[in-house]
Structures are given as C-alpha cells and as structure tokens.
Design a protein around this motif. Structure first.
Motif, PDB file in Angstrom:
ATOM      1  N   GLN A   1      -3.170  -9.122  -2.790  1.00  0.00           N
ATOM      2  CA  GLN A   1      -2.484  -8.017  -3.432  1.00  0.00           C
ATOM      3  C   GLN A   1      -1.248  -7.554  -2.640  1.00  0.00           C
ATOM      4  OE1 GLN A   1      -3.860  -7.430  -6.221  1.00  0.00           O
ATOM      5  NE2 GLN A   1      -2.921  -5.536  -6.916  1.00  0.00           N
ATOM      6  N   GLU A   2      -1.400  -7.426  -1.312  1.00  0.00           N
ATOM      7  CA  GLU A   2      -0.380  -6.694  -0.546  1.00  0.00           C
ATOM      8  C   GLU A   2       0.528  -7.548   0.326  1.00  0.00           C
ATOM      9  OE1 GLU A   2      -1.927  -3.310   1.433  1.00  0.00           O
ATOM     10  OE2 GLU A   2      -2.778  -2.461  -0.400  1.00  0.00           O
ATOM     11  N   LEU A   3       0.061  -8.737   0.726  1.00  0.00           N
ATOM     12  CA  LEU A   3       0.858  -9.501   1.688  1.00  0.00           C
ATOM     13  C   LEU A   3       2.292  -9.759   1.227  1.00  0.00           C
ATOM     14  CD1 LEU A   3       0.530 -10.607   4.544  1.00  0.00           C
ATOM     15  CD2 LEU A   3       0.055 -12.831   3.536  1.00  0.00           C
ATOM     16  N   PRO A   4       2.513 -10.074  -0.067  1.00  0.00           N
ATOM     17  CA  PRO A   4       3.891 -10.349  -0.486  1.00  0.00           C
ATOM     18  C   PRO A   4       4.814  -9.124  -0.387  1.00  0.00           C
ATOM     19  CG  PRO A   4       2.310 -11.145  -2.101  1.00  0.00           C
ATOM     20  CD  PRO A   4       1.561 -10.295  -1.156  1.00  0.00           C
ATOM     21  N   ASN A   5       4.250  -7.911  -0.335  1.00  0.00           N
ATOM     22  CA  ASN A   5       5.088  -6.697  -0.358  1.00  0.00           C
ATOM     23  C   ASN A   5       5.452  -6.165   1.020  1.00  0.00           C
ATOM     24  OD1 ASN A   5       4.412  -6.925  -3.074  1.00  0.00           O
ATOM     25  ND2 ASN A   5       2.671  -5.515  -2.822  1.00  0.00           N
ATOM     26  N   THR A   6       4.982  -6.817   2.076  1.00  0.00           N
ATOM     27  CA  THR A   6       5.185  -6.238   3.408  1.00  0.00           C
ATOM     28  C   THR A   6       6.218  -7.012   4.194  1.00  0.00           C
ATOM     29  OG1 THR A   6       3.441  -7.594   4.321  1.00  0.00           O
ATOM     30  CG2 THR A   6       2.821  -5.406   3.508  1.00  0.00           C
ATOM     31  N   ALA A   7       6.888  -6.307   5.114  1.00  0.00           N
ATOM     32  CA  ALA A   7       7.905  -6.939   5.958  1.00  0.00           C
ATOM     33  C   ALA A   7       7.258  -7.505   7.211  1.00  0.00           C
ATOM     34  CB  ALA A   7       8.967  -5.906   6.339  1.00  0.00           C
ATOM     35  N   ALA A   8       7.697  -8.711   7.606  1.00  0.00           N
ATOM     36  CA  ALA A   8       7.143  -9.334   8.802  1.00  0.00           C
ATOM     37  C   ALA A   8       7.372  -8.435  10.010  1.00  0.00           C
ATOM     38  CB  ALA A   8       7.786 -10.689   9.028  1.00  0.00           C
ATOM     39  N   GLY A   9       6.372  -8.307  10.874  1.00  0.00           N
ATOM     40  CA  GLY A   9       6.509  -7.527  12.098  1.00  0.00           C
ATOM     41  C   GLY A   9       6.086  -6.084  11.938  1.00  0.00           C
ATOM     42  N   SER A  10       5.987  -5.612  10.686  1.00  0.00           N
ATOM     43  CA  SER A  10       5.543  -4.230  10.503  1.00  0.00           C
ATOM     44  C   SER A  10       4.054  -4.142  10.793  1.00  0.00           C
ATOM     45  CB  SER A  10       5.816  -3.780   9.067  1.00  0.00           C
ATOM     46  OG  SER A  10       5.023  -4.541   8.175  1.00  0.00           O
ATOM     47  N   ALA A  11       3.590  -2.956  11.139  1.00  0.00           N
ATOM     48  CA  ALA A  11       2.164  -2.775  11.428  1.00  0.00           C
ATOM     49  C   ALA A  11       1.326  -3.172  10.211  1.00  0.00           C
ATOM     50  CB  ALA A  11       1.892  -1.326  11.816  1.00  0.00           C
ATOM     51  N   TRP A  12       1.799  -2.825   9.034  1.00  0.00           N
ATOM     52  CA  TRP A  12       1.124  -3.143   7.779  1.00  0.00           C
ATOM     53  C   TRP A  12       0.895  -4.656   7.680  1.00  0.00           C
ATOM     54  CZ3 TRP A  12       3.363  -1.350   2.342  1.00  0.00           C
ATOM     55  CH2 TRP A  12       2.387  -1.591   1.346  1.00  0.00           C
TER      56      TRP A  12
END
Lengths: 260, 343
Positions: free
Chosen positions: B301-312
């Motif tokens: 669900q979420e991996l495509p929406n996050t920026a690399a290196g962010s805590a998320w």
C-alpha cells in the motif's frame, strides 16, 4: 481331504477346506485343505510366490486390506467359520495375532508398543498395563534387555529386538494363534537363533503357524511341515517324516535343494 | 570403451547394418576430438559455476540490501533525511501515523499473525483430514485426481484468489450476515488465505501419509484395531513430524502473501484503535469484520508513496526485513522438523 498322516491327540485349531484365493485375475491359492493343531508349531515351506504368505494372512483376514481380492472355500477357527460365521474381524485378529516379515514397531516408546493392543480393548488401569507389558516382554525374551529403557523409542532398538518387540506386542492381547510370516528373514543369524528359541517356547502355549524360506528353520522349530507349490498344498505331515521320508517326488526335490 | 559396450547389445538387433555406422561415428568422436571435448567440459563447468554464483550473489545481495535499508531506520546513517527511531517506538507501539511522526508497526505484526492463525485454524485440520481421506480411505483413482487438482490449485496466481474474494466473497458476506455493511477485514482475508494454503497442506500431508510404510497400518490392524483406531493411534502420530512441516509451510505461505490479502482486508492501519472505540458489535464480530492491515498489505500500500531515506520509507524496509526473517525462520524450522521426522 487334507493331505496329512497325523496321529495327533491335540484338537484342530484352524481348518482350511478348499480355499481358493485370487488377486484380480491371478489365482494364488488353489483348493487348499489343511488342519492346524492346537499348541503345535506348523511350518509352511515352498518356493517364492507359492502362496504360503497369502494363506497365512487369510487366517486373520489381513488380506482384506488390499482391494480386488476374491476368496472361496472355508476357513475355521475352533469350528467357527472365519469368513461367514459370527466372528467379527476385530475379534478374530485379537485371537489370531500376527508377526510380519519385517519388524514393524510403531514409532512410539517400547512400552507404548506393547500395551497398544490392550489399550485398544479398553484397558486403562496403569498397574494392569504395566503387568501385561512385563509379562509379554518376558514371554518374548526381551524383558531383561529393555526393562530399564521402556520409555525409549522402539526405533532405537536393533532389528532382532524390534522383531521380538513385535512378538511381545502380539502376545499382549493374549491371542490363541500366532501367525508368523517369515519372521527371521530380515534378521542376522544370532537374532534368528533367538527368535527360533522363542518359537520353541511359545508353541507350548499358543498355536503357531509360520511361513519360512529356511528349511533348516522349519526342521528345527516345527512339529508339522506343509509344502506349498504354485498355490497348492503338495504334502503335509510331521516335520521329521517330511524331511526324512517325503512321499511326494516334488517335496523330495524341494527339500533336497533340486529346485526352489 | 563405449564401442565395446555398445556391440553386444546391438548385435542381436534386426537393424544390423546400422551397427558399423554407429561404431565409426563413436570411434571418430572419441579419438579425434579429445582436446575439443576437454575444452567443452571445462567451458560447461565454468558456465554452470557462473550461473550458481549469480544466484547466490543475488540472494546475498538482497539480504544485504534489505538489512542495510531495514536497519537504516534505527541508525544515524548519511542517507537518512528523517530522524533516527528507537526499536521500542517501532516494534512496541501500535500507533502508525507517518505524517505525525508515529511509526509503530505492532498492529501490523498483530494483523499478520491474526490473519495467518485464523486461516490455519481451519486449513490445518481440514487439510490434514482431507489427506487422510484421500490417501488412506478413498479409492486409487481419487488419489490421482486429488493430487492433480491440488498441484493445479497451488499454481494459481494469488491475485486470482484476490479477485474472487473482492468480487464474490465480500459482497456475499456483506449481504448474508452484515446487513450490507462492508465485510472487509480479517474474516474475508483468512477465508481467502485458507483456500490458498489448503492445497499446500493437503499435498504435503498426502506425501507424509504415502511415505509411511504399509506394514505400520497392517501391524495396527493385526492387533485388532478398527480402520479409525489405526489412523488415529498409529498413522497420524507416525506422520506427525511431516504433517507439522506441511502446516508450517502453509503458515509461511500465509504470512508472506500480500496481493490477495490486500484486496479483501480493507487496508486500515488504525484498525486496533477503531476496533477498541467501536462498541456497536460483539468483540469477536468487530475483530473479524473491521477493515485491518498486515505487514505485507501495508508494504504494498505505502512503499510507492514514500521518499527514499525518509523515516517512513526506512520503517517500511524494516517491515520487509522482519517478513524476510520470519519466513527464513519458518523454512529453517521445517528443515529441523524434517530431520526429526527422518527416523
């Protein structure tokens, strides 16, 4: 009529009359008639594929496990018909114990193997079960070797010990007859000698019917010997007479090693 | 050598005139091109070795990459744009709100565990009993048929099960039991997973029963067991190490499944609090029919929406690593069980 020359005082325990047996289209037993006496050891000899194991298995109806089997003729235990009479197969198998060609202990402890049968028939009392276990293991000449390791897995025993455990397991339900299907064929000579001694003791109390490939074994332990060939009973008689003075040419050829 | 061996067997052959030609060809090959064959042997050896090394390197590479990215959340690494998190606030917290800097994944772990256990609750006994029936009681043709059906079912892509769940199962549950309120949640997900892992469990349990020596069954019957006593007291206990392996492998498949579950579970990261707050239904019903989320569905669900290196993003990788380690643990456990079963 059975082909025998007995003058036996003992009663007939098992009786076969005109027994035919086929797997599918293949006829394995052809009109076998034979009497087996109580408290005697009877050995069946004959070349491979002569139907001797099949004959043995009919007496506790274990052959019914495989499909496509047809049986005709009569089998009796104490005069009661085994196939059509009023005896349930479970009751029959309690009265007619069996020891198989290869030792087949259950993957449980030695103790649990021996008391398996009694537990099936509802014995729950720990003291009674302990007593049965000891008595059966003593009768199978195994008690001294295993009395300190009853909780260990039966799989940790040697082949000869496993086979004697299987005998103890069969004795634990207090059968009247003991069927043995080449009980030593998977064992070394020392283990074989022990089992033979055991059979010699057991026949005082039980009716023993055994199949063997080993003619010396038949000569050593049995009172009566029957010779099977191609699904037919060729000759049966007191073991000593069969081995010293066979009446049939085929029996003579077989026991003198000319074929088989 | 080859020639000599071939001679006697072909000598009685009706096509006798073919023999000299074969003989010629063989002798030319074995005498004339020894150097070439040696080179070919060496060449083939290198190719196979290279292939094996590539596969090993890929697996090790994935593990290293996953570990680095997975641990990045907890270490002050150069590539990190967000803050460094503590193990406790990730693994021991149920609060998941990346926009407000909350990264607790405990509810996803609980979700994965719940849906897997629910599926196993039905799949394990029914799978094993099916195998008992097919291998020990049913006629031979049924065994063959069943084996083929099970192998077929194992091969169906999980998204197909997902479509089935989404378009058939959810509307059905919702109409039949829930007065048309949404049916997404653990129950639907567990149903789909159950259908997916039953074939695996049946197939492996059938192997377990077929591996038992026939003499075991005969031995039990010869002591006066009925058919059922033999099955319950001897055959199932004797097969149990391999049956356990079957169940554990089914469990591995259930834990790792993402697509089919994601399509029917409702994807609600805050399912725990929603379940606590809602009081309109009995607790068990709430548990089964509240939209929820698992480790795998959350990743999808979420991996495509996050920026690399962010805590998320880093925490999502930590979840991936956790899944990897869990499946790895399951595989190692089945190896152990398998060894114990080999008596």
């Amino acid at each position: 009529m059975p082909i025998t020359d007995h003058q036996e005082q003992k009663p007939v325990k098992l009786r076969a009359r005109n027994l035919d047996f086929s797997y599918g289209d293949k006829k394995v037993l052809d009109g076998i008639s034979m009497d087996i006496f109580a408290e005697q050891a009877t050995a069946i000899i004959g070349p491979s594929g002569c139907g001797k194991s099949t004959f043995l298995k009919c007496f506790n109806r274990i052959h019914e496990v495989s499909s496509e089997v047809r049986v005709a003729g009569d089998l009796e235990i104490d005069g009661v018909d085994i196939f059509r009479g009023g005896i349930h197969e479970v009751e029959l198998r309690r009265r007619v114990g069996m020891v198989f060609q290869k030792p087949n202990p259950f993957p449980k402890s030695i103790y649990e193997n021996v008391v398996f049968g009694p537990k099936l028939f509802g014995v729950r009392d720990r003291d009674i079960l302990d007593g049965i276990a000891e008595e059966s293991l003593r009768k199978a000449a195994l008690w001294d070797e295993v009395k300190d390791r009853l909780k260990e897995s039966a799989m940790s025993m040697s082949g000869g010990q496993q086979q004697r455990l299987c005998i103890a397991r069969a004795l634990a339900v207090n059968p009247e007859v003991l069927l043995m299907d080449e009980p030593c064929s998977a064992l070394d000579p020392i283990a074989t000698a022990k089992i033979e001694e055991l059979i010699f003791e057991l026949k005082k109390e039980f009716t023993v019917l055994m199949v063997t490939h080993n003619m010396q074994q038949a000569a050593r332990v049995s009172d009566y010997t029957a010779f099977f060939w191609l699904g037919r009973l060729i000759e049966m008689g007191p073991t000593e007479r069969i081995f010293t003075n066979p009446r049939d040419r085929m029996t003579e050829d077989y026991i003198s090693g000319r074929f088989g | 050598m080859l020639m000599l061996k071939a001679m006697p067997s072909t000598a009685g052959d009706p096509a006798r005139d073919a023999v000299p030609a074969t003989k010629m060809r063989l002798s030319i090959h074995s005498e004339g091109s020894r150097g070439l064959r040696f080179l070919l042997d060496r060449g083939a050896h290198s190719v196979f070795l290279a292939c094996a090394l590539v596969v090993v390197a890929l697996i090790v590479g994935i593990l290293v990459f996953l570990s680095l990215r997975g641990f990045a959340a907890f270490l002050p690494l150069a590539g990190n744009t967000g803050r460094t998190l503590s193990f406790a606030e990730v693994f021991l917290s149920t609060e998941w709100a990346p926009s407000s800097d909350k990264f607790g994944i405990l509810s996803f772990m609980a979700g994965s565990l719940s849906v897997t256990m629910l599926a196993l609750l039905v799949a394990a006994p029914s799978g094993i009993l099916t195998a008992v029936f097919v291998t020990l009681l049913a006629p031979g043709w049924m065994k063959t048929l069943m084996r083929q059906v099970m192998d077929l079912l194992v091969g169906i892509p999980s998204v197909v099960y997902g479509i089935f769940g989404l378009t058939f199962l959810l509307p059905l549950i919702s109409a039949k039991w829930l007065k048309d309120s949404p049916a997404a949640g653990f129950f639907a997900a567990a149903c789909i997973l159950m259908v997916m892992i039953v074939p695996t469990i049946v197939s492996l349990s059938m192997d377990a029963f077929e591996a038992l020596p026939r003499t075991l069954d005969e031995g039990a019957l010869a002591l006066g067991s009925t058919r059922w006593q033999s099955i319950w007291r001897v055959l199932i206990p004797a097969a149990s190490p391999r049956l356990l392996t079957a169940v554990v492998l089914g469990m591995g498949r259930a834990i790792g499944e993402a697509m089919a579950v994601q399509m029917v579970i409702g994807n609600n990261p805050a399912w725990l609090s929603l379940m606590r707050e809602a009081t309109d239904r009995a607790p068990l019903i709430r548990f089964l029919f509240t939209p929820a989320a698992t480790l795998t569905t959350e990743l999808v669900q979420e991996l495509p929406n996050t920026a690399a290196g962010s805590a998320w993003n880093n925490v999502l990788f930590a979840m991936g690593l956790l899944l990897f380690l869990m499946t790895m643990g399951i595989i190692l456990a089945t190896r152990r069980l398998g060894q114990r079963g080999a008596v």
